[in-house]
Scaffold this active site. Structure first.
Site: not given
Length: 263
Positions: A93, A124, A207, A210, A233, A243
């Site tokens: 990621r 922050k 993404h 990935r 995962h 998938y």
């Protein structure tokens, strides 16, 4: 009357939100009410009575191997050179990539440990935290081409550090910004989009790289459990669900092998 107007107004505002946002909101509300239920503050978790519209799954655009090679060719020598290669070979990621430290990598053994991820926290800014789940803390074996790319990347980084002098902020990061601090994920995204345009490739999400990595591995016959562990995962079921479109091709390969064995 005021309460009815407030409820009606809230319902109208909710109708303008997308289903995924509504699902996240209900999840947060449900968690709070569940805690209140355990402590006896409420009699039931009324959030469970809410019917939400179905969340449409985003069908990512997958880069073919040839398209991925084209992207890497255009990116060669750029700031995203090694980062994109690592993404396409490991499926990491974006937040995990920009939180990588040199101490997380053993170039001699060819391994990488995913221990951190960079997230944006309100008030922050960018904060380094742990991966999304226990499975997210994982060890990844690196291909030789990635090891060589990281070695070259480290040399370039040392040269950049010398050039920046006192302006360099050493954090031990593999993919820092030009001053050695955290590389803003949004800036990574913008540079990535420029490279896609230069390469004449589809306007995919970061993404989707990935997903591209995972799809190539599954189509190549790599066991689903191995791919699931590589992606971090929490279960093979999640990988299978995401998938599912690739699995029928694998089943056809099983049929062909059965024909070879028993036909």
């Amino acid at each position: 009357v005021g309460s009815e107007m407030c409820i009606r107004d809230s319902a109208e505002r909710a109708a303008t939100l997308n289903p995924k946002t509504l699902a996240v909101m209900r999840s947060a509300l449900s968690g709070a009410l569940e805690d209140a239920l355990k402590q006896g503050f409420v009699g039931r978790n009324v959030s469970e009575l809410i019917d939400l519209p179905p969340v449409e799954r985003y069908e990512g655009q997958i880069l073919t191997v040839e398209q991925a090679k084209k992207l890497l060719e255009v990116a060669r020598g750029s700031r995203l050179d090694a980062l994109l290669l690592l993404t396409l070979t490991t499926g990491m990621r974006r937040g995990e990539l920009v939180a990588l430290h040199w101490s997380d990598v053993d170039l001699e053994k060819g391994t990488l440990q995913v221990r951190h991820t960079l997230v944006r926290v309100g008030g922050k800014g960018l904060v380094e935290g742990e991966p999304k789940s226990k499975a997210g803390r994982r060890k990844i074996a690196l291909a030789d081409v990635v090891i060589e790319a990281l070695k070259k990347h480290r040399v370039r980084q040392l040269e950049a550090r010398i050039k920046m002098g006192d302006r360099w902020q050493e954090h031990g990061l593999i993919f820092p910004n030009i001053y050695g601090a955290y590389f803003n994920p949004d800036h990574v995204w913008r540079l990535f989009k420029k490279l896609l345009k230069q390469a004449g490739l589809p306007n995919v999400r970061f993404h989707d790289l990935r997903h591209s990595a995972a799809t190539v591995l599954i189509a190549a016959g790599v066991p689903l459990k191995v791919v699931s562990e590589l992606l971090g995962h929490s279960s093979v079921a999640i990988t299978a669900d995401i998938y599912a479109h690739v699995l029928p091709e694998m089943q056809q390969e099983v049929v062909r092998r059965m024909d070879d064995l028993y036909g």
